[in-house]
Design an enzyme around this catalytic site. Structure first.
Site, short mmCIF file in Angstrom:
data_model
loop_
_atom_site.label_atom_id
_atom_site.label_comp_id
_atom_site.label_asym_id
_atom_site.label_seq_id
_atom_site.Cartn_x
_atom_site.Cartn_y
_atom_site.Cartn_z
CB ALA A 112 22.56 -44.06 -6.88
CB SER A 115 21.26 -52.93 -7.56
OG SER A 115 21.23 -53.32 -6.26
CG ASP A 161 22.66 -55.32 -4.38
OD1 ASP A 161 21.81 -55.11 -3.50
OD2 ASP A 161 23.81 -54.84 -4.34
C1 GLA Z 1 25.13 -53.64 -1.11
C2 GLA Z 1 25.47 -55.12 -1.30
C3 GLA Z 1 24.31 -56.02 -0.83
C4 GLA Z 1 23.82 -55.64 0.56
C5 GLA Z 1 23.61 -54.13 0.67
C6 GLA Z 1 23.30 -53.69 2.07
O1 GLA Z 1 24.08 -53.27 -1.97
O2 GLA Z 1 25.75 -55.39 -2.65
O3 GLA Z 1 24.70 -57.37 -0.89
O4 GLA Z 1 24.70 -56.12 1.55
O5 GLA Z 1 24.75 -53.39 0.24
O6 GLA Z 1 22.09 -54.24 2.46
#
Ligand code: GLA
Length: 351
Positions: A112, A115, A161
């Site tokens: 989604a 994270s 994240d």
């Molecule tokens: C994912 C990656 C992060 C970041 C985002 C975009 O969540 O895990 O490190 O690059 O995309 O901002």
């Protein structure tokens, strides 16, 4: 939580630890260019329970059979890699990593853009450190979690994240500087109400497309003779003759500016300004970075129609969620946003 462990392994776990998912309010695809982001941890979290064992085995609520994995062997190509990867990095860093049985239970939806991977990685490291009586600062936990995802899972993610999950604090935004790996907590004013809504499509082909975006930004920095796009100036980008590379770089440079402006708007409780920056961010992610989808664009539009001050995709894109900011004086916004979207969460109003 311990019930899952008990059912799978016939005894109680020795330790349990948890870590939250996050929503990124603004600042996407800037972390791996050593830039800025503004995430906020969610009440949704992942819990990991462990006990010493003769071999590494894992089970997860709703994931069927117990699986054997090995942080010191090759990846399995499934969700256990997000446990094995961080443990492999912990061992590489010289920490004790004995074999364990692991159970996982999570309220962070996977795929989604909230994270779920980082929450599992950080909770795993916290549980192993607790089991073995070892300690590490939160920032180091985030760094090992990211290294695990990069090296073991093959996803070249930045640190956004893992920092949000390990270092962030509930109901506060975290202004992250991904060059120094440091964050500053920014209080979210009570009149800022955020809604997170899933567009109904899981992220597709995300890993390959994500890694390609990361390579493009690194190549743009190389052509500009800079260590990272963090150091680039919008006026100097025209030397990037390649149209696609120019667009990718322009997103990163302008998004960094928007994050810093958004943190100031949050501190000034300027809801209109914050919302406008979110809208600009979405347009930049859609047109320059090309990580939006028709479903995400439609959802952003419908949030704005429902009275949102701003809305944007959150996370990597290619599916997943949007985040929208609603003013407190629009009392009927939540039913209008949640209608027809079973996967929706409210943040910032105690709901
Ligand atoms: C994912 C990656 C992060 C970041 C985002 C975009 O969540 O895990 O490190 O690059 O995309 O901002």
């Amino acid at each position: 939580m311990s019930d899952i462990f008990l059912r799978a392994f016939g005894r109680a776990p020795a330790v349990e630890a948890s870590a939250p998912g996050r929503v990124n309010l603004i600042g996407d695809h800037t972390d791996y260019a050593e830039g800025f982001c503004l995430p906020m941890p969610l009440d949704l979290e992942t819990s990991v329970a462990l006990a010493p064992a003769h071999a590494f085995r894992a089970c997860s609520e709703g994931m069927g059979a117990t699986l054997v994995f090995d942080p010191f062997g090759p990846p399995r190509g499934d969700w256990t890699d997000y446990i094995a990867g961080p443990l492999a990095e912990l061992a590489k860093a010289g920490f004790d990593v004995p074999p364990v049985e692991v159970s996982v239970c999570s309220s962070v939806p996977s795929g989604a853009g909230l994270s779920s991977s980082a929450a599992l990685e950080v909770a795993t490291l916290r549980a192993m450190l607790a089991l073995t009586g070892q300690t590490l600062p939160d920032g180091e936990v985030a760094r090992l979690a990211q290294a695990g995802e990069n090296n073991y899972c093959g996803v070249q993610c930045g640190i956004l994240d893992q920092m949000a999950s390990a270092v962030g604090r509930s109901a506060q935004a975290l202004l992250l500087d991904c060059r120094t790996n440091t964050g500053r907590l920014v209080t979210v004013p009570p009149e800022f109400h955020f809604a997170i809504v899933h567009c109904g499509e899981p992220r597709r082909l995300a890993d390959a497309a994500y890694n390609a975006r990361r390579q493009a930004t690194a190549e743009a920095a190389r052509r500009l003779g800079l260590p990272a796009l963090r150091d680039a100036d919008a006026g100097a980008l025209s030397v990037l003759a390649d149209g696609e590379m120019l667009k990718r770089a322009r997103h990163v440079v302008t998004e960094n500016e928007r994050v810093l402006a958004a943190a100031s708007a949050l501190e000034a409780a300027d809801l209109g300004r914050f919302g406008a920056l979110m809208n600009e961010s979405h347009v930049s992610l859609a047109r320059d970075f090309e990580v939006s989808t028709p479903a995400l664009d439609r959802l952003v539009e419908s949030a704005l129609d429902a009275g949102a001050a701003g809305a944007r995709l959150t996370g990597a894109g290619f599916g997943g969620c949007i985040v929208a900011l609603f003013p407190p004086d629009i009392s009927d916004w939540w039913p209008r946003v949640a209608a027809g979207n079973p996967a929706a969460w409210r943040v910032g109003d105690g709901a």
